[in-house]
Design an enzyme around this catalytic site. Structure first.
Site, PDB file in Angstrom:
ATOM      1  N   SER A   6       0.863  -1.177   0.000  1.00 47.74           N
ATOM      2  CA  SER A   6       0.000   0.000   0.000  1.00 47.74           C
ATOM      3  C   SER A   6       0.898   1.225   0.000  1.00 47.74           C
ATOM      4  CB  SER A   6      -0.854  -0.002   1.280  1.00 47.74           C
ATOM      5  OG  SER A   6      -1.518   1.227   1.440  1.00 47.74           O
ATOM      6  N   TYR A  46      -2.095  -0.600  10.582  1.00 50.53           N
ATOM      7  CA  TYR A  46      -2.139  -0.932   9.143  1.00 50.53           C
ATOM      8  C   TYR A  46      -0.787  -0.640   8.489  1.00 50.53           C
ATOM      9  CZ  TYR A  46      -3.691  -0.908   4.249  1.00 50.53           C
ATOM     10  OH  TYR A  46      -3.826  -1.171   2.898  1.00 50.53           O
TER      11      TYR A  46
HETATM   12  N1  LIG Z   1      -8.579  -0.262  -1.497  1.00 45.52           N
HETATM   13  C1  LIG Z   1      -7.545   0.502  -1.264  1.00 45.52           C
HETATM   14  O1  LIG Z   1      -7.648   1.749  -1.314  1.00 45.52           O
HETATM   15  C2  LIG Z   1      -6.200  -0.115  -0.960  1.00 45.52           C
HETATM   16  C3  LIG Z   1      -5.082   0.732  -0.978  1.00 45.52           C
HETATM   17  C4  LIG Z   1      -3.838   0.187  -0.728  1.00 45.52           C
HETATM   18  C5  LIG Z   1      -3.706  -1.160  -0.494  1.00 45.52           C
HETATM   19  N2  LIG Z   1      -4.806  -1.974  -0.468  1.00 45.52           N
HETATM   20  C6  LIG Z   1      -4.591  -3.405  -0.216  1.00 45.52           C
HETATM   21  O2  LIG Z   1      -5.173  -4.149  -1.255  1.00 45.52           O
HETATM   22  C7  LIG Z   1      -5.486  -5.462  -0.795  1.00 45.52           C
HETATM   23  C8  LIG Z   1      -6.906  -5.830  -1.240  1.00 45.52           C
HETATM   24  O3  LIG Z   1      -7.820  -4.992  -0.568  1.00 45.52           O
HETATM   25  P1  LIG Z   1      -9.140  -4.390  -1.263  1.00 45.52           P
HETATM   26  O4  LIG Z   1      -8.981  -2.924  -1.253  1.00 45.52           O
HETATM   27  O5  LIG Z   1      -9.436  -5.078  -2.513  1.00 45.52           O
HETATM   28  O6  LIG Z   1     -10.203  -4.709  -0.103  1.00 45.52           O
HETATM   29  P2  LIG Z   1     -11.425  -5.730   0.048  1.00 45.52           P
HETATM   30  O7  LIG Z   1     -12.392  -5.556  -1.057  1.00 45.52           O
HETATM   31  O8  LIG Z   1     -11.896  -5.542   1.447  1.00 45.52           O
HETATM   32  O9  LIG Z   1     -10.731  -7.155  -0.107  1.00 45.52           O
HETATM   33  C9  LIG Z   1      -9.984  -7.731   0.918  1.00 45.52           C
HETATM   34  C10 LIG Z   1      -9.979  -9.231   0.722  1.00 45.52           C
HETATM   35  O10 LIG Z   1      -9.176  -9.832   1.751  1.00 45.52           O
HETATM   36  C11 LIG Z   1      -9.930 -10.899   2.289  1.00 45.52           C
HETATM   37  N3  LIG Z   1      -9.523 -11.254   3.644  1.00 45.52           N
HETATM   38  C12 LIG Z   1      -9.634 -10.557   4.794  1.00 45.52           C
HETATM   39  N4  LIG Z   1      -9.167 -11.262   5.829  1.00 45.52           N
HETATM   40  C13 LIG Z   1      -8.744 -12.452   5.327  1.00 45.52           C
HETATM   41  C14 LIG Z   1      -8.191 -13.626   5.888  1.00 45.52           C
HETATM   42  N5  LIG Z   1      -7.946 -13.730   7.199  1.00 45.52           N
HETATM   43  N6  LIG Z   1      -7.886 -14.656   5.065  1.00 45.52           N
HETATM   44  C15 LIG Z   1      -8.130 -14.569   3.737  1.00 45.52           C
HETATM   45  N7  LIG Z   1      -8.690 -13.516   3.149  1.00 45.52           N
HETATM   46  C16 LIG Z   1      -8.984 -12.455   3.943  1.00 45.52           C
HETATM   47  C17 LIG Z   1     -11.368 -10.432   2.207  1.00 45.52           C
HETATM   48  O11 LIG Z   1     -12.213 -11.568   2.369  1.00 45.52           O
HETATM   49  P3  LIG Z   1     -13.651 -11.478   3.131  1.00 45.52           P
HETATM   50  O12 LIG Z   1     -14.611 -10.948   2.106  1.00 45.52           O
HETATM   51  O13 LIG Z   1     -13.907 -12.890   3.501  1.00 45.52           O
HETATM   52  O14 LIG Z   1     -13.482 -10.579   4.306  1.00 45.52           O
HETATM   53  C18 LIG Z   1     -11.373  -9.839   0.820  1.00 45.52           C
HETATM   54  O15 LIG Z   1     -11.478 -10.871  -0.136  1.00 45.52           O
HETATM   55  C19 LIG Z   1      -5.291  -5.427   0.725  1.00 45.52           C
HETATM   56  O16 LIG Z   1      -4.054  -6.031   1.044  1.00 45.52           O
HETATM   57  C20 LIG Z   1      -5.252  -3.936   1.030  1.00 45.52           C
HETATM   58  O17 LIG Z   1      -4.499  -3.647   2.191  1.00 45.52           O
HETATM   59  C21 LIG Z   1      -6.060  -1.468  -0.693  1.00 45.52           C
END
Ligand SMILES: NC(=O)c1ccc[n+]([C@@H]2O[C@H](COP(=O)([O-])OP(=O)(O)OC[C@H]3O[C@@H](n4cnc5c(N)ncnc54)[C@H](OP(=O)(O)O)[C@@H]3O)[C@@H](O)[C@H]2O)c1
Length: 296
Positions: free
Chosen positions: A137, A150
């Site tokens: 991130s 985080y």
């Molecule tokens: N969105 C942003 O602005 C942003 C920015 C920078 C970095 N990121 C990073 O991008 C990555 C993806 O996030 P996203 O933004 O796409 O968010 P998201 O839509 O909330 O997706 C997160 C995913 O992680 C899964 N997850 C959570 N806890 C878990 C566990 N214990 N074991 C396996 N899976 C688990 C969730 O599954 P469930 O549905 O079962 O909870 C969901 O599939 C993350 O690493 C996040 O930190 C996001």
């Protein structure tokens, strides 16, 4: 474009129920890979299942599920081309106010879970001279107030990725880090709900110290989300890192991510402090009553 040689290869994407993980699974299937898409619930498995997207039940904090994934990969005749460590949660609160179990939960998912999955799949990746793509991130380079847990987990993931890259380069396995800025996914809504729940449980003293900061952090998180890129756009960058013959060590996603990670490298700490405080200031709640007249 799909080629028959790529359909012979597997990719594992963790956290594929929603957001960037789901979009990356679709994008890679479209590019001809067979994607093992990690989800935690049967209903999500049904929702993500598609041609060349095969759901696997995977909570990355559960050793039995990780062992089952390794067995699934090891029993397949196709090579494992890449592991995309994407699963993540965002647990936000000031350092003093976040209970220790919540700190641990943040690190269990965003750091130790990825290490566990990587360890389990490395034999297959070493065989195929494949690659690991870690979704960090902009928070892996810049730690905003209330993002200590985080950002701590993502800074640590960045460091582990650097060690891993240097360990595996002589063995032919590539390691790539992705640093997204704001992307519109489920993570913000989930994080805001958790912050609000925690704020509701905070003592009056902690509320006095941090209540307004938390309101500002929530407002800012919502603005990152509404101004963010689509998950499909982010997935294209991730898929490029998976497929490029000579991938870079790091990719930022979105202009906000690129600018902030560069500023963090260039600016002295105090200057960065002032910049981040200015960015947060407009999200503080407007003063009311006596406070408003006193500040007028
Ligand atoms: N969105 C942003 O602005 C942003 C920015 C920078 C970095 N990121 C990073 O991008 C990555 C993806 O996030 P996203 O933004 O796409 O968010 P998201 O839509 O909330 O997706 C997160 C995913 O992680 C899964 N997850 C959570 N806890 C878990 C566990 N214990 N074991 C396996 N899976 C688990 C969730 O599954 P469930 O549905 O079962 O909870 C969901 O599939 C993350 O690493 C996040 O930190 C996001």
């Amino acid at each position: 474009m799909t080629t028959s040689s790529e359909t012979q290869k597997l990719v594992v994407v963790t956290g594929a129920s929603t957001g960037m993980g789901a979009a990356t699974a679709r994008e890679l299937a479209g590019r001809g890979f067979h994607v093992l898409a990690g989800v935690r619930r049967d209903k999500d498995a049904d929702a993500v299942r598609a041609e060349h997207v095969e759901p696997v039940l995977l909570d990355i904090t559960e050793p039995e599920r990780i062992a089952a994934l390794a067995a699934r990969v090891g029993g397949d005749h196709r090579a494992l081309h890449a592991l995309v460590n994407n699963a993540g949660i965002s647990v936000n609160a000031p350092v003093e106010a976040l209970p220790l179990p919540e700190w641990r939960r943040q690190f269990e998912v965003n750091l130790f879970g990825h290490i566990a999955v990587t360890q389990a799949l490395l034999p297959a990746l070493l065989d195929s001279r494949g690659r690991v793509v870690n979704i960090s991130s902009v928070g892996g380079k810049v730690a905003l107030p209330a993002y200590g847990a985080y950002a701590g987990s993502k800074f640590a993931l960045e460091a582990v990725s650097d060690s891993l890259r240097r360990e595996l380069a002589p063995l032919g396995v590539k390691v790539v880090v992705i640093e997204p800025g704001g992307v519109r996914t489920e993570i913000t809504g989930n994080a805001v709900a958790a912050v609000e729940e925690l704020a509701g449980r905070m003592s009056a003293e902690l509320n006095e110290r941090y209540g307004k900061l938390l309101q500002a952090v929530v407002g800012q998180a919502r603005s990152f989300d509404t101004g963010g890129l689509s998950a499909d756009t982010a997935a294209k960058v991730i898929a490029d890192a998976v497929t490029h013959r000579k991938p870079r060590t790091r990719y930022t996603v979105g202009r906000d991510g690129a600018v902030l990670t560069r500023l963090a490298r260039l600016l002295p700490d105090r200057a960065l402090d002032r910049l981040l405080a200015a960015g947060l200031r407009r999200h503080y709640p407007a003063p009311t009553g006596a406070a408003a007249s006193a500040s007028a």
